[in-house]
Scaffold this motif. Sequence first.
Motif, mmCIF file in Angstrom:
data_model
loop_
_atom_site.group_PDB
_atom_site.id
_atom_site.type_symbol
_atom_site.label_atom_id
_atom_site.label_comp_id
_atom_site.label_asym_id
_atom_site.label_seq_id
_atom_site.Cartn_x
_atom_site.Cartn_y
_atom_site.Cartn_z
ATOM 1 N N THR A 31 -37.122 11.795 -20.199
ATOM 2 C CA THR A 31 -37.684 11.648 -21.856
ATOM 3 C C THR A 31 -39.853 12.273 -21.552
ATOM 4 O O THR A 31 -39.559 12.959 -22.739
ATOM 5 C CB THR A 31 -37.817 10.438 -22.364
ATOM 6 N N GLY A 32 -40.113 11.211 -21.024
ATOM 7 C CA GLY A 32 -41.434 12.078 -20.764
ATOM 8 C C GLY A 32 -42.134 13.351 -20.513
ATOM 9 O O GLY A 32 -42.283 13.465 -21.117
ATOM 10 N N VAL A 33 -41.060 14.146 -20.037
ATOM 11 C CA VAL A 33 -41.576 15.061 -19.133
ATOM 12 C C VAL A 33 -40.626 15.950 -20.153
ATOM 13 O O VAL A 33 -41.608 17.557 -20.858
ATOM 14 C CB VAL A 33 -40.580 15.357 -18.214
ATOM 15 N N ALA A 34 -39.341 15.739 -21.122
ATOM 16 C CA ALA A 34 -39.645 16.630 -22.216
ATOM 17 C C ALA A 34 -40.534 16.537 -23.473
ATOM 18 O O ALA A 34 -40.926 17.590 -24.124
ATOM 19 C CB ALA A 34 -38.237 16.279 -22.632
ATOM 20 N N ILE A 35 -40.605 15.200 -23.352
ATOM 21 C CA ILE A 35 -41.532 15.092 -24.510
ATOM 22 C C ILE A 35 -43.173 15.760 -24.776
ATOM 23 O O ILE A 35 -43.651 16.501 -25.074
ATOM 24 C CB ILE A 35 -42.041 13.803 -24.993
ATOM 25 N N THR A 42 -46.170 23.157 -28.727
ATOM 26 C CA THR A 42 -46.814 23.062 -29.786
ATOM 27 C C THR A 42 -48.090 22.419 -30.013
ATOM 28 O O THR A 42 -48.762 22.157 -31.204
ATOM 29 C CB THR A 42 -46.047 21.588 -30.339
ATOM 30 N N SER A 43 -48.632 21.919 -29.066
ATOM 31 C CA SER A 43 -49.880 21.669 -29.360
ATOM 32 C C SER A 43 -50.047 20.552 -30.227
ATOM 33 O O SER A 43 -51.322 20.306 -30.607
ATOM 34 C CB SER A 43 -51.395 23.019 -29.554
ATOM 35 N N VAL A 44 -49.374 19.351 -30.022
ATOM 36 C CA VAL A 44 -49.306 17.972 -31.196
ATOM 37 C C VAL A 44 -49.267 17.171 -30.109
ATOM 38 O O VAL A 44 -49.143 17.506 -28.730
ATOM 39 C CB VAL A 44 -48.090 18.025 -31.754
ATOM 40 N N LEU A 49 -45.768 10.347 -30.774
ATOM 41 C CA LEU A 49 -44.726 10.799 -30.720
ATOM 42 C C LEU A 49 -43.833 10.987 -29.169
ATOM 43 O O LEU A 49 -42.894 11.015 -28.575
ATOM 44 C CB LEU A 49 -45.046 12.329 -30.820
ATOM 45 N N THR A 50 -44.832 10.184 -27.812
ATOM 46 C CA THR A 50 -44.495 9.970 -26.918
ATOM 47 C C THR A 50 -43.928 8.386 -26.417
ATOM 48 O O THR A 50 -43.006 8.207 -26.082
ATOM 49 C CB THR A 50 -45.639 10.394 -25.796
ATOM 50 N N PHE A 51 -44.675 7.420 -27.430
ATOM 51 C CA PHE A 51 -44.110 6.099 -27.115
ATOM 52 C C PHE A 51 -42.387 5.750 -27.936
ATOM 53 O O PHE A 51 -41.388 5.261 -27.118
ATOM 54 C CB PHE A 51 -44.654 5.146 -27.922
ATOM 55 N N VAL A 52 -42.350 6.404 -28.895
ATOM 56 C CA VAL A 52 -41.614 5.893 -29.798
ATOM 57 C C VAL A 52 -40.193 6.660 -29.008
ATOM 58 O O VAL A 52 -39.058 5.769 -28.948
ATOM 59 C CB VAL A 52 -41.468 6.554 -31.610
#
Length: 88
Positions: A31-35, A42-44, A49-52
């Motif tokens: 999940t961390g790698v995908a996020i 997307t430069s967000v 967005l990482t934690f939840v």
Amino acid sequence: MTEAAFFDVLRQALWVAVKISAPILVVALVTGVAIGLFQALTSVQEMTLTFVPKLAAMLAAFWISMGFMTSSMTALYGDVIIPLIEGG
């Protein structure tokens, strides 16, 4: 209890700890790698967005693998720990 028996029980307990923590850690890693990939594309750079999503994925993995974790711990105690307690 001899020193060899103590280290054997310790080795088995550590192996069970690795086995029952692996599903949650693998899900957190994927999940961390995908996020991280999504954020890089997307430069967000939002921290929530990482934690939840990672927390939600880890909770889902815990819920799914709870039976496996319980059976692994029960097997360790039933096969290794309780016979040592009963045997003295």
